[in-house]
Design a protein around this motif. Structure first.
Motif, PDB file in Angstrom:
ATOM      1  N   ARG A 246       0.837  -1.202   0.000  1.00 36.39           N
ATOM      2  CA  ARG A 246       0.000   0.000   0.000  1.00 36.39           C
ATOM      3  C   ARG A 246       0.878   1.261   0.000  1.00 36.39           C
ATOM      4  NH1 ARG A 246      -3.418   2.468  -1.630  1.00 36.39           N
ATOM      5  NH2 ARG A 246      -5.273   3.315  -0.636  1.00 36.39           N
ATOM      6  N   LEU A 247       1.926   1.221   0.823  1.00 37.17           N
ATOM      7  CA  LEU A 247       2.845   2.360   0.891  1.00 37.17           C
ATOM      8  C   LEU A 247       3.521   2.597  -0.455  1.00 37.17           C
ATOM      9  CD1 LEU A 247       4.377   1.734   4.413  1.00 37.17           C
ATOM     10  CD2 LEU A 247       3.246   3.850   3.701  1.00 37.17           C
ATOM     11  N   ARG A 248       3.924   1.506  -1.094  1.00 36.60           N
ATOM     12  CA  ARG A 248       4.551   1.596  -2.418  1.00 36.60           C
ATOM     13  C   ARG A 248       3.582   2.247  -3.408  1.00 36.60           C
ATOM     14  NH1 ARG A 248       5.559  -3.883  -2.324  1.00 36.60           N
ATOM     15  NH2 ARG A 248       7.242  -4.065  -0.820  1.00 36.60           N
ATOM     16  N   ASP A 249       2.321   1.791  -3.362  1.00 38.36           N
ATOM     17  CA  ASP A 249       1.290   2.363  -4.245  1.00 38.36           C
ATOM     18  C   ASP A 249       1.141   3.861  -4.033  1.00 38.36           C
ATOM     19  OD1 ASP A 249       0.679  -0.069  -5.270  1.00 38.36           O
ATOM     20  OD2 ASP A 249      -1.166  -0.363  -4.089  1.00 38.36           O
ATOM     21  N   LEU A 250       1.253   4.266  -2.774  1.00 41.32           N
ATOM     22  CA  LEU A 250       1.077   5.686  -2.457  1.00 41.32           C
ATOM     23  C   LEU A 250       2.324   6.506  -2.786  1.00 41.32           C
ATOM     24  CD1 LEU A 250      -0.806   5.432   0.989  1.00 41.32           C
ATOM     25  CD2 LEU A 250      -1.793   5.752  -1.283  1.00 41.32           C
ATOM     26  N   GLY A 251       3.391   5.816  -3.191  1.00 46.48           N
ATOM     27  CA  GLY A 251       4.595   6.536  -3.606  1.00 46.48           C
ATOM     28  C   GLY A 251       5.642   6.687  -2.527  1.00 46.48           C
ATOM     29  N   CYS A 252       5.473   5.930  -1.443  1.00 48.79           N
ATOM     30  CA  CYS A 252       6.475   5.989  -0.369  1.00 48.79           C
ATOM     31  C   CYS A 252       7.683   5.141  -0.774  1.00 48.79           C
ATOM     32  CB  CYS A 252       5.855   5.464   0.922  1.00 48.79           C
ATOM     33  SG  CYS A 252       6.926   5.651   2.352  1.00 48.79           S
ATOM     34  N   THR A 253       8.888   5.628  -0.504  1.00 54.05           N
ATOM     35  CA  THR A 253      10.075   4.892  -0.955  1.00 54.05           C
ATOM     36  C   THR A 253      10.919   4.311   0.178  1.00 54.05           C
ATOM     37  OG1 THR A 253      11.368   6.933  -1.041  1.00 54.05           O
ATOM     38  CG2 THR A 253      10.263   6.252  -3.073  1.00 54.05           C
ATOM     39  N   ARG A 254      10.669   4.747   1.408  1.00 51.94           N
ATOM     40  CA  ARG A 254      11.496   4.268   2.531  1.00 51.94           C
ATOM     41  C   ARG A 254      10.639   3.783   3.684  1.00 51.94           C
ATOM     42  NH1 ARG A 254      16.436   7.592   1.646  1.00 51.94           N
ATOM     43  NH2 ARG A 254      15.764   8.663  -0.242  1.00 51.94           N
ATOM     44  N   ALA A 255      11.110   2.737   4.347  1.00 46.60           N
ATOM     45  CA  ALA A 255      10.314   2.200   5.448  1.00 46.60           C
ATOM     46  C   ALA A 255      11.179   1.558   6.514  1.00 46.60           C
ATOM     47  CB  ALA A 255       9.312   1.180   4.921  1.00 46.60           C
ATOM     48  N   GLN A 256      10.529   1.355   7.629  1.00 48.58           N
ATOM     49  CA  GLN A 256      11.154   0.745   8.787  1.00 48.58           C
ATOM     50  C   GLN A 256      10.047  -0.039   9.490  1.00 48.58           C
ATOM     51  OE1 GLN A 256      12.840   3.883  11.169  1.00 48.58           O
ATOM     52  NE2 GLN A 256      13.514   2.501  12.788  1.00 48.58           N
ATOM     53  N   GLY A 257      10.368  -1.179  10.051  1.00 47.00           N
ATOM     54  CA  GLY A 257       9.339  -1.931  10.773  1.00 47.00           C
ATOM     55  C   GLY A 257       9.698  -3.395  10.916  1.00 47.00           C
ATOM     56  N   TYR A 258       8.890  -4.095  11.712  1.00 45.90           N
ATOM     57  CA  TYR A 258       9.175  -5.499  12.009  1.00 45.90           C
ATOM     58  C   TYR A 258       9.234  -6.357  10.747  1.00 45.90           C
ATOM     59  CZ  TYR A 258       8.176  -4.337  16.922  1.00 45.90           C
ATOM     60  OH  TYR A 258       8.186  -3.804  18.178  1.00 45.90           O
ATOM     61  N   LEU A 259       8.522  -5.940   9.687  1.00 43.34           N
ATOM     62  CA  LEU A 259       8.575  -6.692   8.441  1.00 43.34           C
ATOM     63  C   LEU A 259      10.018  -6.816   7.946  1.00 43.34           C
ATOM     64  CD1 LEU A 259       7.052  -8.036   6.024  1.00 43.34           C
ATOM     65  CD2 LEU A 259       6.900  -5.772   4.987  1.00 43.34           C
ATOM     66  N   TYR A 260      10.807  -5.793   8.191  1.00 43.61           N
ATOM     67  CA  TYR A 260      12.194  -5.784   7.709  1.00 43.61           C
ATOM     68  C   TYR A 260      13.185  -6.146   8.804  1.00 43.61           C
ATOM     69  CZ  TYR A 260       9.668  -3.359   4.141  1.00 43.61           C
ATOM     70  OH  TYR A 260       8.741  -3.039   3.197  1.00 43.61           O
ATOM     71  N   GLY A 261      12.728  -6.136  10.028  1.00 39.29           N
ATOM     72  CA  GLY A 261      13.601  -6.516  11.126  1.00 39.29           C
ATOM     73  C   GLY A 261      13.271  -5.780  12.405  1.00 39.29           C
ATOM     74  N   LYS A 262      13.320  -6.525  13.508  1.00 33.54           N
ATOM     75  CA  LYS A 262      13.161  -5.916  14.822  1.00 33.54           C
ATOM     76  C   LYS A 262      14.520  -5.380  15.256  1.00 33.54           C
ATOM     77  CE  LYS A 262       9.205  -8.444  16.473  1.00 33.54           C
ATOM     78  NZ  LYS A 262       8.539  -9.170  17.559  1.00 33.54           N
ATOM     79  N   PRO A 263      14.527  -4.441  16.199  1.00 35.55           N
ATOM     80  CA  PRO A 263      15.821  -3.941  16.688  1.00 35.55           C
ATOM     81  C   PRO A 263      16.644  -5.086  17.297  1.00 35.55           C
ATOM     82  CG  PRO A 263      13.997  -2.567  17.466  1.00 35.55           C
ATOM     83  CD  PRO A 263      13.386  -3.775  16.842  1.00 35.55           C
ATOM     84  N   GLN A 264      17.918  -5.140  16.935  1.00 35.66           N
ATOM     85  CA  GLN A 264      18.830  -6.167  17.445  1.00 35.66           C
ATOM     86  C   GLN A 264      20.206  -5.575  17.689  1.00 35.66           C
ATOM     87  OE1 GLN A 264      18.817 -10.206  15.716  1.00 35.66           O
ATOM     88  NE2 GLN A 264      17.810  -9.264  13.963  1.00 35.66           N
ATOM     89  N   GLU A 265      21.035  -6.316  18.409  1.00 35.36           N
ATOM     90  CA  GLU A 265      22.399  -5.858  18.627  1.00 35.36           C
ATOM     91  C   GLU A 265      23.118  -5.785  17.282  1.00 35.36           C
ATOM     92  OE1 GLU A 265      24.425  -6.710  22.234  1.00 35.36           O
ATOM     93  OE2 GLU A 265      22.868  -8.125  22.810  1.00 35.36           O
ATOM     94  N   ILE A 266      24.082  -4.904  17.206  1.00 35.58           N
ATOM     95  CA  ILE A 266      24.736  -4.654  15.920  1.00 35.58           C
ATOM     96  C   ILE A 266      25.339  -5.929  15.333  1.00 35.58           C
ATOM     97  CG2 ILE A 266      26.983  -3.879  16.896  1.00 35.58           C
ATOM     98  CD1 ILE A 266      25.184  -2.380  13.810  1.00 35.58           C
ATOM     99  N   ASP A 267      25.906  -6.772  16.165  1.00 35.22           N
ATOM    100  CA  ASP A 267      26.550  -7.973  15.627  1.00 35.22           C
ATOM    101  C   ASP A 267      25.559  -8.998  15.092  1.00 35.22           C
ATOM    102  OD1 ASP A 267      29.147  -7.068  15.823  1.00 35.22           O
ATOM    103  OD2 ASP A 267      29.202  -7.540  17.966  1.00 35.22           O
ATOM    104  N   ALA A 268      24.327  -8.940  15.566  1.00 35.62           N
ATOM    105  CA  ALA A 268      23.298  -9.825  15.025  1.00 35.62           C
ATOM    106  C   ALA A 268      23.045  -9.479  13.554  1.00 35.62           C
ATOM    107  CB  ALA A 268      22.011  -9.700  15.824  1.00 35.62           C
ATOM    108  N   TRP A 269      23.155  -8.193  13.204  1.00 36.91           N
ATOM    109  CA  TRP A 269      22.967  -7.773  11.810  1.00 36.91           C
ATOM    110  C   TRP A 269      24.161  -8.139  10.960  1.00 36.91           C
ATOM    111  CZ3 TRP A 269      18.322  -7.213  10.606  1.00 36.91           C
ATOM    112  CH2 TRP A 269      17.394  -6.636  11.493  1.00 36.91           C
ATOM    113  N   GLN A 270      25.325  -8.016  11.550  1.00 36.53           N
ATOM    114  CA  GLN A 270      26.561  -8.301  10.826  1.00 36.53           C
ATOM    115  C   GLN A 270      26.638  -9.742  10.375  1.00 36.53           C
ATOM    116  OE1 GLN A 270      30.355  -6.817  11.228  1.00 36.53           O
ATOM    117  NE2 GLN A 270      29.139  -5.435   9.990  1.00 36.53           N
TER     118      GLN A 270
END
Ligand code: C2E
Ligand code: CA
Ligand code: CA
Ligand code: CA
Length: 273
Positions: A246-270
């Motif tokens: 829906r956001l894409r349809d509305l023209g939004c280009t950037r997002a953040q949220g659990y769909l892309y990842g919950k907050p984690q320690e930096i090394d968990a991302w690495q």
């Protein structure tokens, strides 16, 4: 109520008393937590909505309490904000986050940006620009990689001082994001006045996006406005593929949220590919 001389009455609210005692205890525990290394910075990705590529990360403070487990910032930041404790915590987060990211910049995508939440109380300190420059210098993080997120409702309170401070910070090369956009009692006049680079659309507007025409209308208006002002817009709290679509349809280009990842320690991302 307690009767004083000359008919003066001091109302002693037991509930208030309890609250201030609790706050005092929490402040003390927080100071100890910092000394004992119980505070941590976790990171949540900011992504491009078209292909999910990593654009940056937001630093989010966490308290790993030895008995009570992870304590979310919502239950201690507001207390810290009532006193100078927020300055101590804020400086610590800024130092930790800039170091974490600067050390790993070589393995992060080009243009990667670190977002750090800053309380207005920190922002209005006369030496905040110096504190910031020192964190950048000590960590080696280029100013252009850092965005300071400031909550909209707090921005409205203190204005003249905030406005010139934001200008000063931008001259150092850092970016400014208005956080939780749409939740404060905003007059659009402040958008015209305040120098900023990014609007973060509050998750309360994203939550019902696929069902609510009203919320879609608001998000659309914010996106148009951001575009017109030449600033970035980030949708917060994206949890489902339907919301992302829906956001894409509305023209939004950037997002953040659990769909892309919950907050984690930096090394968990690495550790991830
Ligand atoms: P915020 O800056 O608006 O941060 C976003 C919050 O939404 C975070 O909560 C994050 O974990 C949560 N979130 C992210 N994606 C989703 C999602 O898809 N669904 C849902 N339901 N939630 C999502 P968190 O980490 O509990 O932080 C709460 C607030 O505490 C932050 O809100 C920010 O205002 C404050 N905060 C956190 N760290 C700091 C800090 O270092 N300094 C200051 N001054 N405030 C901080
Ligand atoms: Ca934020
Ligand atoms: Ca937010
Ligand atoms: Ca928030």
């Amino acid at each position: 109520a307690k009767q004083l001389g000359r008919g003066q009455v001091v109302v002693f609210e037991p509930a208030m008393m309890e609250r201030s005692t609790q706050h005092a205890r929490l402040s003390m525990e927080l100071r100890q937590a910092l000394e004992r290394g119980e505070l941590r910075v976790h990171y949540q990705p900011l992504v491009a909505l078209d292909d999910g590529r990593l654009l940056g990360m937001e630093a989010l403070l966490r308290w790993q309490h030895p008995e009570r487990g992870w304590i979310p910032p919502g239950s201690f930041i507001p207390v810290a904000e009532e006193s100078d404790l927020i300055l101590t915590l804020g400086d610590w987060v800024l130092g930790q986050a800039t170091r974490d990211i600067a050390q790993r910049l070589h393995s992060l995508p080009p243009g990667f940006g670190l977002h750090v939440n800053v309380s207005v109380r920190q922002l209005i300190q006369s030496d905040f620009a110096l504190t910031l420059q020192q964190a950048l210098r000590d960590s080696g993080l280029p100013a252009s990689r850092l965005t300071l997120e400031i909550t909209e409702s707090l921005l409205l309170v203190q204005d003249a001082a905030t406005e010139s401070r934001l200008r000063q910070l931008r001259q150092l090369g850092v970016k400014i994001a208005i956080d939780d956009f749409g939740t404060g009692y905003s007059s659009l006049a402040y958008l015209q006045r305040l120098p900023f680079d990014c609007l973060k659309i509050d998750q309360s507007f994203v939550r019902n996006l696929s069902k609510s025409a009203q919320d879609a209308a608001i998000v659309t208006a914010v996106l148009r406005m951001a575009e017109g002002l030449g600033v970035e817009a980030v949708a917060e709290g994206v949890e489902t593929e339907a919301e992302a679509a829906r956001l894409r349809d509305l023209g939004c280009t950037r997002a953040q949220g659990y769909l892309y990842g919950k907050p984690q320690e930096i090394d968990a991302w690495q550790a991830r590919p």
